[in-house]
Design an enzyme around this catalytic site. Structure first.
Site, short mmCIF file in Angstrom:
data_model
loop_
_atom_site.label_atom_id
_atom_site.label_comp_id
_atom_site.label_asym_id
_atom_site.label_seq_id
_atom_site.Cartn_x
_atom_site.Cartn_y
_atom_site.Cartn_z
CG ASP A 1 33.45 40.65 52.74
OD1 ASP A 1 34.22 40.85 51.72
OD2 ASP A 1 32.50 41.42 53.39
C1 BGC Z 1 32.93 43.20 50.03
C2 BGC Z 1 32.62 41.93 49.42
C3 BGC Z 1 33.48 41.73 48.19
C4 BGC Z 1 34.90 41.57 48.44
C5 BGC Z 1 35.89 41.32 47.52
C6 BGC Z 1 34.40 43.21 50.50
O1 BGC Z 1 34.73 44.37 50.86
O2 BGC Z 1 32.52 43.53 51.17
O3 BGC Z 1 30.92 42.03 49.18
O4 BGC Z 1 33.00 40.56 47.54
O5 BGC Z 1 35.20 42.92 49.32
O6 BGC Z 1 35.89 42.40 46.70
#
Ligand code: BGC
Length: 760
Positions: free
Chosen positions: A240
């Site tokens: 993530d």
């Molecule tokens: C989120 C993810 C997301 C990623 C990219 C993170 O803050 O938890 O779900 O895909 O950002 O935007």
């Protein structure tokens, strides 16, 4: 020239090996860290392109500047949020949505879509529940697998997220989810397991949090042992965004791509770690190889074309209409005929609240407003009604009451204020604002034909007002075309067929995770164990507002003729369960048939019932269809941490078929003839009860136990304690029991038990 897929695979792996062998150490290190926030590193001299990823679950959020983290995104269709789509319980619709999302990815130059998100809705307060599917792992797993298949059928990848045990936003970067193995497996991993095995996602995204003290990004047990070795995952694991701390242990644990990039310090760290021998280059190569496989696969689908704005808007509307849950409909107030004058009340009718906040936020191609659409159907008045402010504005209420009194029907559009539901933080309570509650009650007091249309992505508290209104539609955060969907249901163009995938409790304090959410500091204990959602409410006998699986229709359904392929079965059998469902009303409608399993006697404590299969069926008035569902051994098993194994105990199970967890219409008992074979796992501390649980160890211990009992007063039959000796000694470690009865001549109690263990 045509190549078979096996041959294409071989050629691709040749290409991967060839690129791998020509990459420098620096290039390899660069490849396992994003080059930009949304792209992988390209190696033009080897013909290796960059791969582009974008959020998110219910629409493509393709950044307008691919090198920047914080810029806005290109227009795309905002579909209903995942919580809404889940309420359709419709696997085919998930597949269709997946294909449409892939088409948009192709048009917007996106190789991998960062979704679906399937974390279990442990508490209704989780700020991101609108992005997730269910409190039940089978629902989350089976529906997301279809979305993955739909997206990937078009040559676009997915990223199943957030792996794992990420069920809150509070302190999500630092918190450790403290969880026992059985709960981990049965509740929090089962959905991922189904999605990985059935959907075969190209990538899996690891979560931010720790699990039992270890960061998910550095968790070999999750990322390698379970995901790859046990489930056979073949894609790559991406972090993530910001989940990686130290790149070296994360590579070793099985984290293949760090996002976002660039991260020059980590790149340097990898190069130095390989040079110093701290990191085996084989571990780096493994990550690079997995990435190359997917980058080349993505490259095979050219990213061209344009968005089908109108076609996808229509699809978004169709999905939103299938997602709406009719929660209440006294006196068949709905559907409306179109001949009524309507007082439309609520700002959300003018400015729709249709998606949540955070990384899933889509720049919609267009947005319909309920007020505009309802004007096409009826004579309407409009009052703002709602101010989204924390105080009660009596002037707004008075205007709404006047309008409601003058119309034939009042339709109140009530939305949780925007920004309440978002990534990054949890909700503090489940309540509407005091003003909204006062508004609903005041309108309902003067207009007996009042309909409340709700916009929220997760559970809200309706207790203060629901008894005062005859009709309630849960329209969720329905995406950009949600207004049309609400019209379709209000006016009966669509017969509501949405069902809750999450229990609506009577009180926040009733929720199973209440005492342990969101934890203290950086520790959150999953103290409720497997008793999440309906499993929890049923175990403690708590009444709820609306049960899991619930939803009304404008027609009625009858269930009959439950039959199973075999009433006695063995652990390797798949049993088939069939039931006839009849539409007994006057409208075309759809029903969600739910099959639960109840295990009356098990070695470990089990929920009252657990959903194991479901199907959605469309029926004409008067029509009957047979719905067939299948159950394999897993449907009867629990995860036994002592044996590190899924185990089903021999004996009877009840199959329960119903239209919600609380509405079981038919039941039948089946018998598992022999349970799952498992080897006894005993040690010095094992109790008498542990020994007697398994036939093989019981046979070894029994002669000695019989001897101890036969010693009368000086043995285990001593009744001077006034206790039942069979039970009293059951939970004592065997060496202690042996010492209590005077031991065995010439041997210490431990030696005696070691002798017995050797016989195993
Ligand atoms: C989120 C993810 C997301 C990623 C990219 C993170 O803050 O938890 O779900 O895909 O950002 O935007």
């Amino acid at each position: 020239m045509q190549y078979s897929s096996a041959k294409r695979k071989l050629m691709a792996s040749d290409q991967v090996q060839s690129i791998l062998s020509q990459l420098t150490l620096e290039e390899k290190a660069a490849l396992i860290i994003g080059a930009t926030p949304w792209q992988t590193f390209a190696v033009p001299r080897l013909g290796l392109p960059a791969m582009t990823v974008s959020d998110g679950p219910h629409g493509v959020r393709r950044s307008s500047d691919i090198t920047s983290m914080m810029t806005g995104s290109l227009p795309a269709t905002c579909y209903p949020v995942a919580a809404a789509v889940a309420a359709t319980w419709d696997k085919d619709l998930f597949y269709e949505l997946g294909q449409a999302l892939a088409d948009e990815c192709i048009a917007l130059g996106v190789d991998v879509l960062l979704g679906p998100g399937i974390n279990i809705k442990r508490s209704p307060l989780c700020g991101r529940n609108f992005e997730y599917l269910s409190e039940d792992p089978v629902v989350a797993g089976e529906l997301s697998a279809k979305l993955i298949q739909g997206v990937q059928s078009k040559g676009v990848g997915t990223s199943l997220k957030h792996f794992a045990v990420n069920n809150q936003e509070t302190r999500r970067f630092t918190v450790s989810s403290e969880i026992d193995e059985r709960t981990l497996r049965e509740i929090y991993l089962t959905g991922f397991e189904i999605a990985v095995k059935q959907g075969k996602p190209w990538t899996v995204m690891c979560a931010y949090n720790r699990v039992n003290g270890t960061l998910c990004s550095e968790h070999p047990y999750l990322l390698t042992q379970i995901l790859r070795n046990e489930w056979g995952f073949e894609g790559f694991v991406v972090s993530d965004w910001g989940a990686v701390r130290d790149r070296v242990p994360s590579v070793e644990a099985g984290l293949d791509l760090q996002m976002p990039g660039p991260a020059p310090h980590n790149l340097q760290r990898i190069v130095e770690a390989v040079n110093s021998g701290e990191l085996d280059v084989a571990a780096l190569d493994r990550a690079v190889e997995r990435l190359l496989n997917i980058i080349l696969r993505a490259q095979a689908t050219p990213k061209t074309g344009t968005l089908d704005i109108e076609g996808h808007h229509a699809l978004a509307r169709r999905i939103a209409s299938e997602a709406i849950v009719l929660l209440k409909n006294e006196g068949d107030l709905l559907p409306l005929t179109g001949n009524e004058t309507v007082a439309v009340i609520g700002r959300a009718a003018l400015t729709p609240v249709y998606q949540g906040g955070g990384s899933s936020h889509v720049n919609s191609t267009k947005v319909d407003a309920p007020l505009e659409l309802i004007k096409e159907r009826a004579e309407v008045s409009f009052t703002e009604g709602d101010n989204s402010k924390p105080f009660i504005d009596q002037v707004l209420i008075n205007d709404a009451v006047t309008a409601a009194r003058e119309a034939d029907v009042a339709v109140l559009f009530i939305a949780l204020p925007a920004q309440i539901e978002s990534e990054g933080y949890d909700r503090g309570n489940l309540d509407l604002t005091p003003h909204q509650v006062a508004l609903i009650k005041a309108v309902a007091a003067v207009q007996p034909r009042t309909v409340v249309v709700l916009n929220n992505g997760s559970v809200i508290n309706m207790v203060p007002w629901i008894d005062s209104v005859p009709a309630v539609l849960e329209a969720w955060l329905p995406g950009q075309a949600g207004a049309g969907a609400v019209m379709d249901v209000l006016y009966g163009v669509v017969n509501p067929a949405g069902r809750l995938t999450e229990t609506f409790p009577l009180d926040l304090a009733d929720t199973p995770a209440y005492l342990n959410f969101p934890g203290d500091g950086d520790v959150v204990r999953y103290g409720e164990g497997i008793f999440v959602g309906y499993r929890g409410y049923e175990a403690t006998n708590r009444p709820v507002l609306f049960p899991f699986g619930y939803g009304l229709s404008y027609t009625q359904f009858a269930y009959s003729q439950l039959r199973v392929s075999q009433s006695e079965f063995n652990i390797d059998d798949t049993i088939t369960v069939s039931v006839d469902v009849t539409n007994t009303g006057k409208r075309v409608g759809k029903e969600v048939v739910q099959l639960y399993v109840h295990d009356p006697v098990a070695r470990l404590r089990r929920p009252v019932k657990e959903l194991k299969a479901f199907a959605k069926v469309a029926l004409e008035p008067g029509e009957t269809k047979t719905v067939t569902l299948t159950l394999g051994s897993r449907a009867f098993s629990y995860y036994d941490p002592t044996y590190s194994q899924w185990i089903a105990d021999a004996g009877e199970f009840e199959l329960l078929v119903g239209s919600s967890a609380a509405a079981i219409h038919l039941r039948q008992t089946v018998k598992l003839v022999e349970g799952t074979p498992f080897e006894p796992r005993l040690h010095l501390e094992s109790t008498v009860g542990d020994w007697m649980q398994h036939p093989r160890s019981a046979a070894i211990l029994k002669p000695m136990l019989d001897h101890f009992y036969s010693q009368g007063e000086s043995g285990l039959n001593n009744d001077t304690l006034g206790a039942d000796p069979q039970v009293f000694f059951r939970d004592l470690p065997l060496p202690i029991v042996i010492s209590f009865v005077g031991g065995v001549p010439g041997k210490s109690p431990d030696e005696v038990v070691e002798g017995l263990l050797a016989q195993l």
